[in-house]
Motif scaffolding. Structure first.
Motif, short mmCIF file in Angstrom:
data_model
loop_
_atom_site.label_atom_id
_atom_site.label_comp_id
_atom_site.label_asym_id
_atom_site.label_seq_id
_atom_site.Cartn_x
_atom_site.Cartn_y
_atom_site.Cartn_z
N CYS A 159 -3.50 23.50 -14.35
CA CYS A 159 -3.34 22.36 -13.45
C CYS A 159 -1.88 21.91 -13.48
CB CYS A 159 -4.27 21.22 -13.85
SG CYS A 159 -6.01 21.68 -13.89
N CYS A 160 -1.12 22.36 -12.53
CA CYS A 160 0.31 22.09 -12.50
C CYS A 160 0.59 20.81 -11.70
CB CYS A 160 1.04 23.28 -11.87
SG CYS A 160 2.83 23.06 -11.76
N PRO A 161 1.23 19.81 -12.31
CA PRO A 161 1.49 18.55 -11.59
C PRO A 161 2.42 18.73 -10.40
CG PRO A 161 2.61 18.58 -13.71
CD PRO A 161 1.70 19.75 -13.70
N GLN A 162 3.33 19.72 -10.46
CA GLN A 162 4.23 19.95 -9.32
C GLN A 162 3.45 20.41 -8.09
OE1 GLN A 162 4.92 20.97 -12.46
NE2 GLN A 162 6.56 19.49 -12.85
N ILE A 163 2.47 21.28 -8.31
CA ILE A 163 1.64 21.73 -7.19
C ILE A 163 0.83 20.57 -6.63
CG2 ILE A 163 -0.33 23.20 -6.56
CD1 ILE A 163 0.66 25.26 -8.55
N ALA A 164 0.30 19.73 -7.52
CA ALA A 164 -0.48 18.58 -7.08
C ALA A 164 0.39 17.60 -6.28
CB ALA A 164 -1.11 17.88 -8.28
N GLN A 165 1.58 17.31 -6.79
CA GLN A 165 2.45 16.35 -6.13
C GLN A 165 2.95 16.86 -4.78
OE1 GLN A 165 5.38 15.67 -9.15
NE2 GLN A 165 4.07 14.27 -10.32
#
Length: 253
Positions: A159-165
């Motif tokens: 779960c990558c926060p950069q992808i989510a953001q």
């Protein structure tokens, strides 16, 4: 007497320090969660569970034999309104290429953006409790801006926060000592009880002259099991979690 008191005193001090750190970490998580919810983010719980082949077939195995049998990992997400309209994943453990880990999370983020807009993707913390002991928290710490979490690893996806953001979402991890603030375990229990009680109904058996075999409609079995966790049940479970969240916000603040 001194020999007995000293070890006990060390244990009490160590335990109290950990409890304080865990409480403050939980408070920071809840404050961040409420800030994002106040800003219009929808809360989505992302989780996974392992389904062993022995659970599907009903065969009883020894512990050693069970470790060698195939195990599937089910990945799905839900909100207070029920399962999200996303094609959940059922993966054979240890056979998924690393590149697809990010692809699955990317697809989920895009789907959430389409159906819900901005979301908080809540996952379960994977770190060990010993990692909390090195952190120092003070009661004066408050969250004014949501913190960007580090990459969170589930056993099947990253779960990558950069992808989510990039899709307008934020990733939060429930602190390890408070995993019951993540309601997916209730859904997984419901699914596995359904599998145990109904696997015979999804089984086709063929008897030939020299041999016989059995075919289990695994995908259909899982699909029907997930349907048993209805939107009304999700609402009950998430309301219970929210009551715990409010209690801890009042108690730890």
């Amino acid at each position: 007497m001194y020999r007995f008191i000293n070890p006990l005193l060390k244990h009490i001090i160590h335990r109290g320090s950990f409890d304080t750190a865990a409480r403050m970490q939980c408070l920071k998580y809840l404050q961040t969660l409420r800030t994002l919810q106040f800003n219009g983010h929808n809360t989505i719980f992302l989780g996974e569970t392992d389904i062993s082949e022995s659970l599907i077939t009903g065969e009883k195995l020894s512990h050693e034999d069970g470790q060698n049998w195939p195990t599937w990992t089910l990945i799905h997400a839900a909100s207070s309104q029920g399962w999200v309209p996303w094609r959940y994943r059922l993966l054979l453990r240890d056979e998924l290429p690393m590149k697809q880990h990010e692809d699955i999370f990317q697809e989920l983020c895009e789907s959430l953006n389409k159906f819900y807009g901005q979301c908080i993707i809540v996952v379960r913390e994977k770190r060990q409790p010993s990692e909390l002991q090195g952190k120092e928290f003070t009661a004066k710490e408050t969250i004014t801006h949501p913190q960007v979490p580090s990459v969170t690893y589930m056993s099947s996806i990253e779960c990558c926060p950069q992808i989510a953001q990039a899709n307008g979402h934020e990733v939060l991890s429930v602190p390890l000592p408070y995993n019951y603030l993540h309601p997916m375990d209730v859904a997984w229990s419901s699914l596995k009880w359904f599998i145990i009680n109904n696997r015979k109904e999804f089984c086709l058996r063929s008897i030939e002259r020299t041999y016989s075999y059995r075919c289990i409609l695994f995908s259909d079995l899982v699909e029907k099991g997930l349907e048993k966790m209805t939107p009304s049940k999700w609402k009950i479970v998430t309301n219970k979690v929210r009551r715990w969240e409010n209690y801890y916000l009042d108690t730890f603040a």
